[in-house]
Scaffold this active site. Sequence first.
Site, PDB file in Angstrom:
ATOM      1  CG  ASP A  43      -1.782   1.217   1.350  1.00 22.61           C
ATOM      2  OD1 ASP A  43      -2.342   1.631   0.320  1.00 22.61           O
ATOM      3  OD2 ASP A  43      -1.912   1.790   2.445  1.00 22.61           O
ATOM      4  CB  SER A  44       0.250   4.803  -0.595  1.00 20.82           C
ATOM      5  OG  SER A  44      -0.832   4.963   0.298  1.00 20.82           O
ATOM      6  N   GLY A  76      -2.464   9.394  -3.550  1.00 20.36           N
ATOM      7  CA  GLY A  76      -3.683   9.916  -4.182  1.00 20.36           C
ATOM      8  C   GLY A  76      -3.547  11.266  -4.843  1.00 20.36           C
ATOM      9  CB  CYS A 106      -3.027   0.767  -2.519  1.00 20.15           C
ATOM     10  SG  CYS A 106      -2.970   2.538  -2.855  1.00 20.15           S
ATOM     11  CB  THR A 108      -4.496   5.335  -4.928  1.00 23.47           C
ATOM     12  OG1 THR A 108      -5.443   5.849  -4.004  1.00 23.47           O
ATOM     13  CG2 THR A 108      -3.923   6.439  -5.763  1.00 23.47           C
ATOM     14  CB  CYS A 218      -9.251   5.329   0.451  1.00 26.45           C
ATOM     15  SG  CYS A 218      -7.556   5.699   0.966  1.00 26.45           S
ATOM     16  CB  THR A 219      -6.691   0.359   2.156  1.00 24.30           C
ATOM     17  OG1 THR A 219      -5.570   1.041   1.591  1.00 24.30           O
ATOM     18  CG2 THR A 219      -7.230  -0.626   1.160  1.00 24.30           C
ATOM     19  CG  HIS A 220      -4.463   5.420   4.106  1.00 25.86           C
ATOM     20  ND1 HIS A 220      -3.960   4.772   3.022  1.00 25.86           N
ATOM     21  CD2 HIS A 220      -3.394   5.822   4.835  1.00 25.86           C
ATOM     22  CE1 HIS A 220      -2.639   4.775   3.077  1.00 25.86           C
ATOM     23  NE2 HIS A 220      -2.276   5.425   4.174  1.00 25.86           N
TER      24      HIS A 220
END
Length: 221
Positions: A43-44, A76, A106, A108, A218-220
């Site tokens: 992921d980011s 993003g 992620c 994005t 969004c996984t965040h």
Amino acid sequence: AICEKSVRRWNASWMKFDGKGRIIETAMRGESMEHSQPIGIFDSGLGGISVLRELRRCLPHEHFLYYGDSAHAPYGVRERADIRRLCIDICTHMIECRVKAIVIACNTATSACVNELRALYPQLPIVGMEPALKVAAERGAHQRIIVTATQLTLKEQKFARLMERFQNEHTIWKQPCPRLVELVEEGRLHERDTLKETLTAYLAPYDLTQVDSIVLGCTHF
Ligand code: DGL
């Protein structure tokens, strides 16, 4: 350059590094690498940890290598080509670590380059993410749905195609929430007032009594 910082910090396993600080071997605590190749997840930054948690629950016998690219987050607000370059670096490194599959945890990164990654590494299963618009739409007829995600996810063709499938029957609003990603990466989720203010500002344009679902794309989040 590859960022090992977050991998060191977040992978629940042990790992060996070469002279340049690159991972050369990884395995779950108390187990040996020879038993199984890991599944790579990236992921980011920290968002993909929830995906890792779920994967560990569903696949308890697998080994996982988690890569959180916090050094380059947020993705993003970056250009697509830039994200693609970062993702190729991460995948190349994961392949050097002998992963048997890659999960892009992620939305994005998936929107930016899942097709390119699959074309580059045809031998490797690559699983991506997309906002759960289908799940929200299938809750009933004429649903009113807000999709929260990053700017990039919402403006990419991949999401446009997903929306096309549902927008004739349902009302769908796209809401980018970049500040939420920053708060997560800054470790400020416990600041409830800040969080509440941020969410209130993003949701102010909507009459929430008229909304059926909010998709966390969004996984965040
Ligand atoms: N976690 C990522 C997603 O699911 C993106 C967050 C970011 O880096 O902007 O889209």
